[in-house]
Design a protein around this motif. Sequence first.
Motif, PDB file in Angstrom:
ATOM      1  N   SER A 172       0.832  -1.204   0.000  1.00 42.09           N
ATOM      2  CA  SER A 172       0.000   0.000   0.000  1.00 42.09           C
ATOM      3  C   SER A 172       0.867   1.255   0.000  1.00 42.09           C
ATOM      4  CB  SER A 172      -0.938   0.009   1.215  1.00 42.09           C
ATOM      5  OG  SER A 172      -1.819  -1.092   1.197  1.00 42.09           O
ATOM      6  N   ILE A 173       1.933   1.240   0.800  1.00 43.15           N
ATOM      7  CA  ILE A 173       2.825   2.404   0.885  1.00 43.15           C
ATOM      8  C   ILE A 173       3.583   2.595  -0.424  1.00 43.15           C
ATOM      9  CG2 ILE A 173       4.901   3.318   2.008  1.00 43.15           C
ATOM     10  CD1 ILE A 173       3.922   2.025   4.601  1.00 43.15           C
ATOM     11  N   THR A 174       4.162   1.510  -0.953  1.00 39.47           N
ATOM     12  CA  THR A 174       4.933   1.631  -2.195  1.00 39.47           C
ATOM     13  C   THR A 174       4.041   2.022  -3.372  1.00 39.47           C
ATOM     14  OG1 THR A 174       4.705  -0.764  -2.546  1.00 39.47           O
ATOM     15  CG2 THR A 174       6.722   0.011  -1.465  1.00 39.47           C
ATOM     16  N   SER A 175       2.823   1.494  -3.414  1.00 38.96           N
ATOM     17  CA  SER A 175       1.899   1.839  -4.497  1.00 38.96           C
ATOM     18  C   SER A 175       1.451   3.292  -4.389  1.00 38.96           C
ATOM     19  CB  SER A 175       0.679   0.913  -4.471  1.00 38.96           C
ATOM     20  OG  SER A 175       1.054  -0.425  -4.678  1.00 38.96           O
ATOM     21  N   THR A 176       1.253   3.756  -3.165  1.00 47.71           N
ATOM     22  CA  THR A 176       0.868   5.156  -2.952  1.00 47.71           C
ATOM     23  C   THR A 176       1.984   6.091  -3.393  1.00 47.71           C
ATOM     24  OG1 THR A 176      -0.584   4.587  -1.094  1.00 47.71           O
ATOM     25  CG2 THR A 176       0.195   6.868  -1.227  1.00 47.71           C
ATOM     26  N   ILE A 177       3.216   5.770  -2.996  1.00 48.09           N
ATOM     27  CA  ILE A 177       4.366   6.594  -3.390  1.00 48.09           C
ATOM     28  C   ILE A 177       4.518   6.605  -4.906  1.00 48.09           C
ATOM     29  CG2 ILE A 177       6.892   6.785  -3.287  1.00 48.09           C
ATOM     30  CD1 ILE A 177       6.733   5.638  -0.452  1.00 48.09           C
ATOM     31  N   GLY A 178       4.406   5.428  -5.517  1.00 49.82           N
ATOM     32  CA  GLY A 178       4.546   5.330  -6.967  1.00 49.82           C
ATOM     33  C   GLY A 178       3.481   6.124  -7.701  1.00 49.82           C
ATOM     34  N   THR A 179       2.249   6.114  -7.194  1.00 49.88           N
ATOM     35  CA  THR A 179       1.166   6.850  -7.842  1.00 49.88           C
ATOM     36  C   THR A 179       1.341   8.351  -7.666  1.00 49.88           C
ATOM     37  OG1 THR A 179      -0.333   4.993  -7.423  1.00 49.88           O
ATOM     38  CG2 THR A 179      -1.336   7.095  -8.007  1.00 49.88           C
ATOM     39  N   LEU A 180       1.782   8.784  -6.487  1.00 49.62           N
ATOM     40  CA  LEU A 180       2.018  10.210  -6.264  1.00 49.62           C
ATOM     41  C   LEU A 180       3.151  10.735  -7.146  1.00 49.62           C
ATOM     42  CD1 LEU A 180       1.652  10.457  -2.368  1.00 49.62           C
ATOM     43  CD2 LEU A 180       0.012  11.195  -4.108  1.00 49.62           C
ATOM     44  N   GLN A 181       4.061   9.836  -7.539  1.00 52.20           N
ATOM     45  CA  GLN A 181       5.171  10.213  -8.416  1.00 52.20           C
ATOM     46  C   GLN A 181       4.882   9.876  -9.880  1.00 52.20           C
ATOM     47  OE1 GLN A 181       8.441   8.020  -6.696  1.00 52.20           O
ATOM     48  NE2 GLN A 181       8.858   9.587  -5.168  1.00 52.20           N
ATOM     49  N   LEU A 182       3.645   9.559 -10.195  1.00 53.95           N
ATOM     50  CA  LEU A 182       3.279   9.109 -11.534  1.00 53.95           C
ATOM     51  C   LEU A 182       3.705  10.099 -12.619  1.00 53.95           C
ATOM     52  CD1 LEU A 182       1.773   7.112 -13.350  1.00 53.95           C
ATOM     53  CD2 LEU A 182      -0.332   8.368 -12.865  1.00 53.95           C
ATOM     54  N   PHE A 183       4.420   9.594 -13.595  1.00 51.23           N
ATOM     55  CA  PHE A 183       4.917  10.438 -14.681  1.00 51.23           C
ATOM     56  C   PHE A 183       4.911   9.701 -16.027  1.00 51.23           C
ATOM     57  CE2 PHE A 183       8.416  11.879 -17.387  1.00 51.23           C
ATOM     58  CZ  PHE A 183       8.129  13.236 -17.501  1.00 51.23           C
ATOM     59  N   ASP A 184       5.452   8.487 -16.037  1.00 56.51           N
ATOM     60  CA  ASP A 184       5.707   7.769 -17.291  1.00 56.51           C
ATOM     61  C   ASP A 184       4.453   7.543 -18.123  1.00 56.51           C
ATOM     62  OD1 ASP A 184       8.280   7.707 -16.444  1.00 56.51           O
ATOM     63  OD2 ASP A 184       8.278   5.612 -15.816  1.00 56.51           O
ATOM     64  N   GLU A 185       3.435   6.925 -17.487  1.00 53.77           N
ATOM     65  CA  GLU A 185       2.235   6.554 -18.252  1.00 53.77           C
ATOM     66  C   GLU A 185       1.535   7.773 -18.841  1.00 53.77           C
ATOM     67  OE1 GLU A 185       3.216   2.872 -16.270  1.00 53.77           O
ATOM     68  OE2 GLU A 185       3.229   4.957 -15.649  1.00 53.77           O
ATOM     69  N   THR A 186       1.336   8.811 -18.034  1.00 57.59           N
ATOM     70  CA  THR A 186       0.638   9.994 -18.543  1.00 57.59           C
ATOM     71  C   THR A 186       1.467  10.740 -19.579  1.00 57.59           C
ATOM     72  OG1 THR A 186       1.476  11.261 -16.643  1.00 57.59           O
ATOM     73  CG2 THR A 186      -0.729  10.329 -16.452  1.00 57.59           C
ATOM     74  N   MET A 187       2.786  10.691 -19.432  1.00 55.95           N
ATOM     75  CA  MET A 187       3.656  11.386 -20.373  1.00 55.95           C
ATOM     76  C   MET A 187       3.652  10.694 -21.733  1.00 55.95           C
ATOM     77  SD  MET A 187       5.522  14.049 -20.600  1.00 55.95           S
ATOM     78  CE  MET A 187       6.673  14.759 -21.765  1.00 55.95           C
ATOM     79  N   VAL A 188       3.729   9.374 -21.732  1.00 57.34           N
ATOM     80  CA  VAL A 188       3.831   8.636 -22.985  1.00 57.34           C
ATOM     81  C   VAL A 188       2.458   8.420 -23.627  1.00 57.34           C
ATOM     82  CG1 VAL A 188       4.576   6.475 -24.040  1.00 57.34           C
ATOM     83  CG2 VAL A 188       5.927   7.487 -22.206  1.00 57.34           C
ATOM     84  N   LEU A 189       1.456   8.087 -22.828  1.00 58.78           N
ATOM     85  CA  LEU A 189       0.141   7.778 -23.371  1.00 58.78           C
ATOM     86  C   LEU A 189      -0.631   9.026 -23.817  1.00 58.78           C
ATOM     87  CD1 LEU A 189      -1.136   4.969 -20.970  1.00 58.78           C
ATOM     88  CD2 LEU A 189      -0.671   4.745 -23.411  1.00 58.78           C
TER      89      LEU A 189
END
Length: 266
Positions: A217-234
């Motif tokens: 839950s913690i790692t997924s939360t951190i990863g989502t708050l740092q989300l960049f790749d998917e929105t940038m490429v897609l």
Amino acid sequence: MNIKNRENKIGWNMLIVLLILWGLFTVIPVIWSFGLTFFSYRGNLSKFVGIGNYISIFSDKLFLKAFSNTLFYLIIQVPIMLLLAMVIAALLNNSSLKGRGIYRTIIFLPCVTSLITYSVLFKMMLAPDGIVNKILINLHIIGEPTNWLGDPFWAKIVVIFALVWRWTGYNMIFYLAAMQNIPGEIYEAATVDGASKFKQFFSITIPLMKPIIIFTSITSTIGTLQLFDETMVLTKGGPGDATITLSQLVYKTLLNIVQIRVMHQL
């Protein structure tokens, strides 16, 4: 000094070194960065502005949009991904299931797939003339092609789907490993006592997996708050900044600053 005291001393010495390094490279930089937020900088000149920077940023519509998008991804995507990973792990933990290794590999593969590769495939499949629209039209679910990446709402759904598709297998591996470390005698005793599989899952499996659930839950939360790749490429944050995230906003702002400075130098 006995062996136990010596081991304790060695352990504390190693922990102290770790805490010192953590303080130097994590705690102090965070505190220093927080202090910098109360100043305004122009080149080498600085001016104390108090909470002026916070007032300015929370008055910025683009920041609020990026913040709300990131929060939307966090609230919707993370629970779906973790719940799906838990269900799949429980199914693949069944010893009577044939081909478990193949299924595990197939589900885990997306998280090691190249971002560019699967993003290009997603764009092709979700294009107005892509296979997704053709299938939905043939099934009479929609009457005309949908511009999935060109519509603000559906573009967010596509990003969420891409994240769930890519990272569910990653979290599944953690849950599967945790389930396999639970002693079988506990389930045998519960079965003798008349507990159903459903009750065993919620009364034994979930409680014993609590540390792993918290970790994912913690790692997924951190990863989502740092989300960049998917929105940038897609979607590149579009259409019209509809899918932009906080990390992407930082990148976009810094890119604009660099471009302005380059233009001034020219």
